[in-house]
Write an enzyme that holds these catalytic residues in place. Structure first.
Site, PDB file in Angstrom:
ATOM      1  N   MET A 284       0.828  -1.197   0.000  1.00 18.20           N
ATOM      2  CA  MET A 284       0.000   0.000   0.000  1.00 18.20           C
ATOM      3  C   MET A 284       0.857   1.239   0.000  1.00 18.20           C
ATOM      4  O   MET A 284       1.994   1.183   0.403  1.00 18.20           O
ATOM      5  CB  MET A 284      -0.918   0.031   1.220  1.00 18.20           C
TER       6      MET A 284
ATOM      7  N   GLY B  26       0.827  -8.366  -3.105  1.00 21.84           N
ATOM      8  CA  GLY B  26       0.286  -7.041  -2.850  1.00 21.84           C
ATOM      9  C   GLY B  26       0.493  -6.629  -1.405  1.00 21.84           C
ATOM     10  O   GLY B  26       1.388  -7.131  -0.722  1.00 21.84           O
ATOM     11  N   CYS B  27      -0.330  -5.727  -0.942  1.00 24.03           N
ATOM     12  CA  CYS B  27      -0.235  -5.244   0.436  1.00 24.03           C
ATOM     13  C   CYS B  27      -0.263  -6.408   1.414  1.00 24.03           C
ATOM     14  O   CYS B  27      -1.160  -7.249   1.362  1.00 24.03           O
ATOM     15  CB  CYS B  27      -1.392  -4.293   0.715  1.00 24.03           C
ATOM     16  N   PHE B  28       0.705  -6.456   2.312  1.00 27.82           N
ATOM     17  CA  PHE B  28       0.772  -7.596   3.219  1.00 27.82           C
ATOM     18  C   PHE B  28      -0.326  -7.623   4.269  1.00 27.82           C
ATOM     19  O   PHE B  28      -0.560  -8.646   4.898  1.00 27.82           O
ATOM     20  CB  PHE B  28       2.145  -7.745   3.862  1.00 27.82           C
ATOM     21  N   TRP B  29      -1.024  -6.517   4.457  1.00 30.93           N
ATOM     22  CA  TRP B  29      -2.136  -6.531   5.409  1.00 30.93           C
ATOM     23  C   TRP B  29      -3.165  -7.598   5.037  1.00 30.93           C
ATOM     24  O   TRP B  29      -3.630  -8.357   5.884  1.00 30.93           O
ATOM     25  CB  TRP B  29      -2.840  -5.174   5.435  1.00 30.93           C
TER      26      TRP B  29
END
Length: 234
Positions: A1, A56-59
């Site tokens: 992100m 993608g965003c690791f969240w």
């Protein structure tokens, strides 16, 4: 992100647009039904194995695997670059070689590598997007498998070939396989982010739907209570 202030502002715009056009978060992120791998490891005597996945965003990736039965730890971090550049401020430049990744420790007696990869390709991210995932753009958001054994690399390659040959996706899978890379845990404020911030607009729009897809498409793999870094440690 992107950096957090821009991320929040951008996510608010996305949320407003979704409401304007009558979209729900589930419509903003959709999973795909794909066949399981034809090659997989059967139940093994080992009690623990590790694989690192980037999508993608690791969240979101962390949030998905924290809800998978047999996963004993899921830690957000960085892989693919040097130790000196394994920090959020540096990785966001897209010039470190790192990808935002999640180190997944699992019990092979309860969940196989093939099952983890099926979830990865189906629900956790879109493996046909090159160096991006949704609104996040850059090599740090690339689709990459960081195997920790040669067997993992072999099975991952075979599964990608199987899915491409079956035309499971409308475009070719761009997921890379990058062995022998060190994983570096991310900063504490990135850990358990989905659980701690379930109403953050970015999470609502892009990540919670992935967890819902896991629950819908893989009901036997679903666990309601996530395995959190706050309990397992990094």
């Amino acid at each position: 992100m992107p950096r957090l202030p821009f991320l929040i502002a951008g996510a608010l715009v996305l949320a407003a647009a979704a409401l304007h056009f009558g979209l729900t978060p589930s419509a903003a992120e959709s999973a795909r039904v794909i066949p399981p791998p034809t090659q997989d490891d059967s139940a093994a005597p080992e009690t623990s194995a590790t694989i690192v996945l980037a999508g993608g965003c690791f969240w979101g990736v962390q949030g998905v695997y924290q809800h998978v039965q047999g996963v004993t730890s899921a830690v957000s971090g960085y892989a693919g670059g040097a130790k000196e550049t394994a920090s959020y401020d540096k990785v966001t430049s897209g010039r470190t070689g790192h990808a935002e990744a999640v180190r997944i420790v699992y019990d092979p007696r309860k969940v196989t590598l093939g099952q983890l990869l099926q979830i990865y390709f189906s629900a956790a991210h879109d493996p046909t997007q090159l160096n991006r995932q949704g609104p996040d753009v850059g090599t740090q958001y690339r689709s990459t498998i960081f195997p920790t054994t040669e067997r993992q690399a072999t099975l991952a390659k075979a599964y990608i070939l199987q899915l491409d040959q079956a035309k499971a996706f409308p475009a070719k899978i761009v997921t890379t396989i990058e062995p022998a890379q060190t994983f570096y845990p991310a900063e504490a404020y990135h850990q358990d982010y989905m659980t701690l911030h379930p109403r953050q607009p970015y999470i609502v729009m892009h990540d919670l739907p992935k967890v819902e897809s896991l629950k819908r498409l893989f009901p036997t793999s679903w666990r309601a209570d996530p395995v959190l870094v706050s309990k397992t440690g990094m």
